[in-house]
Write a protein that holds these residues in place. Structure first.
Motif, PDB file in Angstrom:
ATOM      1  N   VAL A  98       4.342  15.162  -2.804  1.00  0.00           N
ATOM      2  CA  VAL A  98       4.205  15.148  -1.528  1.00  0.00           C
ATOM      3  C   VAL A  98       2.984  15.866  -2.154  1.00  0.00           C
ATOM      4  O   VAL A  98       1.462  16.493  -0.662  1.00  0.00           O
ATOM      5  CB  VAL A  98       4.797  16.608  -1.481  1.00  0.00           C
ATOM      6  CG1 VAL A  98       4.580  17.875   0.014  1.00  0.00           C
ATOM      7  CG2 VAL A  98       6.024  16.373  -0.912  1.00  0.00           C
ATOM      8  N   ASP A  99       2.038  16.418  -3.389  1.00  0.00           N
ATOM      9  CA  ASP A  99       0.738  16.269  -3.101  1.00  0.00           C
ATOM     10  C   ASP A  99      -0.254  14.995  -2.678  1.00  0.00           C
ATOM     11  O   ASP A  99      -1.122  15.495  -2.120  1.00  0.00           O
ATOM     12  CB  ASP A  99       0.212  16.668  -4.392  1.00  0.00           C
ATOM     13  CG  ASP A  99       1.559  18.004  -5.112  1.00  0.00           C
ATOM     14  OD1 ASP A  99       1.257  18.695  -4.071  1.00  0.00           O
ATOM     15  OD2 ASP A  99       1.089  17.701  -6.567  1.00  0.00           O
ATOM     16  N   ALA A 115       0.862  -1.035   0.113  1.00  0.00           N
ATOM     17  CA  ALA A 115       0.014   0.174  -0.771  1.00  0.00           C
ATOM     18  C   ALA A 115       0.653   0.999   0.188  1.00  0.00           C
ATOM     19  O   ALA A 115       0.330   2.469   0.625  1.00  0.00           O
ATOM     20  CB  ALA A 115      -1.137   0.402   1.115  1.00  0.00           C
ATOM     21  N   ALA A 116       1.977   1.482  -0.586  1.00  0.00           N
ATOM     22  CA  ALA A 116       3.098   2.196  -0.580  1.00  0.00           C
ATOM     23  C   ALA A 116       1.604   3.613  -1.686  1.00  0.00           C
ATOM     24  O   ALA A 116       1.262   2.913  -2.435  1.00  0.00           O
ATOM     25  CB  ALA A 116       3.991   2.059  -1.029  1.00  0.00           C
ATOM     26  N   ILE A 117       2.079   4.652  -1.466  1.00  0.00           N
ATOM     27  CA  ILE A 117       1.520   5.427  -2.287  1.00  0.00           C
ATOM     28  C   ILE A 117       1.735   6.648  -3.569  1.00  0.00           C
ATOM     29  O   ILE A 117       1.550   6.719  -4.141  1.00  0.00           O
ATOM     30  CB  ILE A 117       0.610   6.857  -1.242  1.00  0.00           C
ATOM     31  CG1 ILE A 117       1.972   7.903  -1.169  1.00  0.00           C
ATOM     32  CG2 ILE A 117       0.068   6.202  -0.045  1.00  0.00           C
ATOM     33  CD1 ILE A 117       1.084   9.292  -0.367  1.00  0.00           C
ATOM     34  N   ASP A 118       3.631   6.052  -3.174  1.00  0.00           N
ATOM     35  CA  ASP A 118       4.435   6.333  -4.359  1.00  0.00           C
ATOM     36  C   ASP A 118       5.668   5.402  -4.470  1.00  0.00           C
ATOM     37  O   ASP A 118       6.278   4.871  -3.406  1.00  0.00           O
ATOM     38  CB  ASP A 118       4.714   7.916  -4.582  1.00  0.00           C
ATOM     39  CG  ASP A 118       5.013   8.472  -5.389  1.00  0.00           C
ATOM     40  OD1 ASP A 118       4.671   7.962  -7.358  1.00  0.00           O
ATOM     41  OD2 ASP A 118       4.510   9.408  -5.853  1.00  0.00           O
ATOM     42  N   TYR A 119       6.154   5.989  -5.475  1.00  0.00           N
ATOM     43  CA  TYR A 119       7.458   4.111  -5.936  1.00  0.00           C
ATOM     44  C   TYR A 119       8.696   5.673  -6.493  1.00  0.00           C
ATOM     45  O   TYR A 119       8.106   5.969  -7.538  1.00  0.00           O
ATOM     46  CB  TYR A 119       7.458   3.724  -6.344  1.00  0.00           C
ATOM     47  CG  TYR A 119       8.663   2.083  -6.252  1.00  0.00           C
ATOM     48  CD1 TYR A 119       8.347   1.320  -5.629  1.00  0.00           C
ATOM     49  CD2 TYR A 119       9.412   1.994  -7.712  1.00  0.00           C
ATOM     50  CE1 TYR A 119       9.373   0.309  -5.455  1.00  0.00           C
ATOM     51  CE2 TYR A 119      10.289   1.181  -8.078  1.00  0.00           C
ATOM     52  CZ  TYR A 119      10.252   0.581  -6.977  1.00  0.00           C
ATOM     53  OH  TYR A 119      11.127  -0.389  -6.937  1.00  0.00           O
ATOM     54  N   LEU A 120       9.448   6.215  -5.514  1.00  0.00           N
ATOM     55  CA  LEU A 120      10.959   7.709  -6.198  1.00  0.00           C
ATOM     56  C   LEU A 120      11.575   6.614  -6.872  1.00  0.00           C
ATOM     57  O   LEU A 120      12.466   5.655  -6.108  1.00  0.00           O
ATOM     58  CB  LEU A 120      10.748   8.428  -5.742  1.00  0.00           C
ATOM     59  CG  LEU A 120       9.643   9.556  -5.214  1.00  0.00           C
ATOM     60  CD1 LEU A 120      10.193  10.491  -3.842  1.00  0.00           C
ATOM     61  CD2 LEU A 120       9.232   9.689  -6.489  1.00  0.00           C
ATOM     62  N   GLU A 172      10.348  18.314  -9.286  1.00  0.00           N
ATOM     63  CA  GLU A 172       8.958  17.843  -9.725  1.00  0.00           C
ATOM     64  C   GLU A 172       8.837  16.951 -10.062  1.00  0.00           C
ATOM     65  O   GLU A 172       6.989  16.311  -8.908  1.00  0.00           O
ATOM     66  CB  GLU A 172       8.948  18.427 -11.117  1.00  0.00           C
ATOM     67  CG  GLU A 172       9.228  17.511 -12.688  1.00  0.00           C
ATOM     68  CD  GLU A 172      10.970  17.895 -12.413  1.00  0.00           C
ATOM     69  OE1 GLU A 172      11.175  16.821 -13.407  1.00  0.00           O
ATOM     70  OE2 GLU A 172      11.485  18.620 -11.675  1.00  0.00           O
ATOM     71  N   ARG A 173       9.133  16.105  -9.738  1.00  0.00           N
ATOM     72  CA  ARG A 173       8.790  14.036  -9.223  1.00  0.00           C
ATOM     73  C   ARG A 173       8.214  14.453  -7.795  1.00  0.00           C
ATOM     74  O   ARG A 173       7.554  13.531  -6.864  1.00  0.00           O
ATOM     75  CB  ARG A 173       9.619  13.160  -9.636  1.00  0.00           C
ATOM     76  CG  ARG A 173       8.823  11.733  -9.213  1.00  0.00           C
ATOM     77  CD  ARG A 173       7.773  11.721 -10.099  1.00  0.00           C
ATOM     78  NE  ARG A 173       7.262  10.584  -9.721  1.00  0.00           N
ATOM     79  CZ  ARG A 173       6.385  10.205  -8.724  1.00  0.00           C
ATOM     80  NH1 ARG A 173       5.849  10.817  -8.540  1.00  0.00           N
ATOM     81  NH2 ARG A 173       5.716   8.692  -9.152  1.00  0.00           N
ATOM     82  N   LEU A 174       9.056  14.877  -7.379  1.00  0.00           N
ATOM     83  CA  LEU A 174       9.180  14.596  -4.928  1.00  0.00           C
ATOM     84  C   LEU A 174       8.038  15.891  -5.110  1.00  0.00           C
ATOM     85  O   LEU A 174       6.648  14.876  -4.389  1.00  0.00           O
ATOM     86  CB  LEU A 174      10.725  14.964  -4.910  1.00  0.00           C
ATOM     87  CG  LEU A 174      10.220  15.261  -2.961  1.00  0.00           C
ATOM     88  CD1 LEU A 174      10.176  13.784  -2.801  1.00  0.00           C
ATOM     89  CD2 LEU A 174      11.231  15.476  -2.884  1.00  0.00           C
ATOM     90  N   SER A 175       7.507  16.994  -5.805  1.00  0.00           N
ATOM     91  CA  SER A 175       6.173  16.941  -5.382  1.00  0.00           C
ATOM     92  C   SER A 175       4.760  16.362  -5.500  1.00  0.00           C
ATOM     93  O   SER A 175       4.501  16.873  -4.549  1.00  0.00           O
ATOM     94  CB  SER A 175       6.917  18.525  -6.218  1.00  0.00           C
ATOM     95  OG  SER A 175       5.599  19.566  -6.217  1.00  0.00           O
ATOM     96  N   ARG A 176       4.905  16.101  -6.566  1.00  0.00           N
ATOM     97  CA  ARG A 176       4.056  15.560  -6.544  1.00  0.00           C
ATOM     98  C   ARG A 176       3.781  14.320  -5.534  1.00  0.00           C
ATOM     99  O   ARG A 176       2.201  13.849  -5.323  1.00  0.00           O
ATOM    100  CB  ARG A 176       3.907  14.481  -8.075  1.00  0.00           C
ATOM    101  CG  ARG A 176       3.816  15.062  -9.335  1.00  0.00           C
ATOM    102  CD  ARG A 176       3.939  14.629 -11.082  1.00  0.00           C
ATOM    103  NE  ARG A 176       3.261  13.702 -10.525  1.00  0.00           N
ATOM    104  CZ  ARG A 176       3.856  12.895 -11.989  1.00  0.00           C
ATOM    105  NH1 ARG A 176       5.172  13.110 -12.874  1.00  0.00           N
ATOM    106  NH2 ARG A 176       3.227  11.603 -12.125  1.00  0.00           N
TER     107      ARG A 176
END
Length: 239
Positions: A113-114, A95-100, A107-111
Motif C-alpha cells: 500500500v505504501d 509492470a506490476a508494482i509488487d508480488y505478494l 506488514e508486507r501488505l502495508s508495504r
C-alpha cells in the motif's frame, strides 16, 4: 483514499485480503471479484486505483487481466497475489508494482500500500527490478529494497530487510550502474544505499556506517567522499 479491487477465484482468499486492506486507513472502497471476467466488468464501471490479482484464476488469469488493463490510458497499479513464485518474471514484465506471496502478512501488505500511495501521489516510475536466484527459484526484487551490497569474489550479495541474494555481478560493475540510484562505495567490500543509512560513526577503531541495522566499515580512502555524500543528505557523524 485508495480504491482497490481484489480478484481471486477462492472466496475466502478474497475476504481475507479485503479484511486486511480494510484495516489500512489509506484504503477507500474495496471491490471484490471472484473471476477474471467479473474483475474486468468491475474495472469498466468503477473507479479503481489498484488491483490485487490472484495469478492462477481459471479462464482469465491475473496475468490476462493485467495485460488487458495495461492497454488503457490510465491503468491502475497492479499487485499480484499468489501461492508461488513461478510467474514472478512475467509479472514484472507487465509492470506490476509488487508480488505478494500467500499466506499474506499484514506488514508486507502495508508495504504494498505504501508503494501504491507513492505511485499515486508522486507519479513515481515503475521500480527497477532485479532478477535473483533463491535456491531453485528465480524471483524478482526491487532495487530500492536493497540496503547494501557485499562483494564475494566475482559475485555480489544483495542485502534486503527480508533476506540476502547472491548475483553473478562484480561489485565494481554495480558501483557504476547504480551510482545514479543513490548507491556509493564505502569500502572495497561494500556498496551502500544512501537512503538506508542511519548514522556515520567515527571512532578509534575506524569509521563505520550503520545501514539497516548492520555496522559496516568505511575505508580511509573512501571516507572523504562518503562524508560529503552523507552531509549533503544531512546525516552527521557521531563521535
Amino acid at each position: 483514499m485508495i480504491n482497490v479491487l481484489v480478484a481471486d477465484d477462492e472466496l475466502p482468499a478474497v475476504e481475507e485480503l479485503a479484511f486486511l486492506l480494510g484495516r489500512d486507513e489509506r484504503i477507500g472502497a474495496i471491490h471484490r471479484a471472484s473471476s477474471g471476467a467479473e474483475a474486468l466488468r468491475t474495472l469498466e464501471t468503477e473507479s479503481v486505483d489498484a488491483v490485487f490479482l490472484d495469478i492462477h484464476m481459471p479462464a482469465l488469469s491475473g496475468l490476462d487481466i493485467a495485460r488487458a488493463i495495461s492497454r488503457s490510458s490510465s491503468p491502475p497499479a497492479v499487485v499480484f497475489v499468489t501461492a508461488d513464485e513461478d510467474c514472478a518474471l512475467e509479472a514484472f514484465d507487465l509492470a506490476a508494482i509488487d508480488y505478494l506471496l500467500k499466506p499474506l502478512r499484514a506488514e508486507r501488505l502495508s508495504r504494498s500500500v505504501d508503494r501504491i500511495s507513492e505511485l499515486i501521489k508522486d507519479g513515481t516510475p515503475a521500480p527497477e527490478m532485479i532478477t535473483v536466484d533463491l535456491g531453485s527459484t528465480t524471483r524478482m526484487i526491487r532495487r530500492d529494497d536493497v540496503t547494501y551490497v557485499q562483494a564475494q569474489g566475482d559475485y555480489a550479495r544483495l542485502h534486503t530487510a527480508e533476506a540476502s541474494y547472491l548475483i553473478r555481478v562484480p561489485l565494481s560493475d554495480l558501483e557504476q550502474k547504480w551510482a545514479d540510484a543513490g548507491f556509493i562505495r564505502i569500502h572495497r567490500s561494500y556498496l551502500i544505499a544512501l537512503n538506508h543509512v542511519q548514522h556515520l560513526k567515527l571512532s578509534a577503531t575506524g569509521p563505520s556506517v550503520a545501514v539497516a541495522g548492520a555496522e559496516l566499515p568505511i575505508s580511509r580512502r573512501h571516507l572523504p567522499s562518503v562524508r560529503d555524500k552523507l552531509q549533503s543528505t544531512r546525516i552527521r557523524p557521531q563521535g
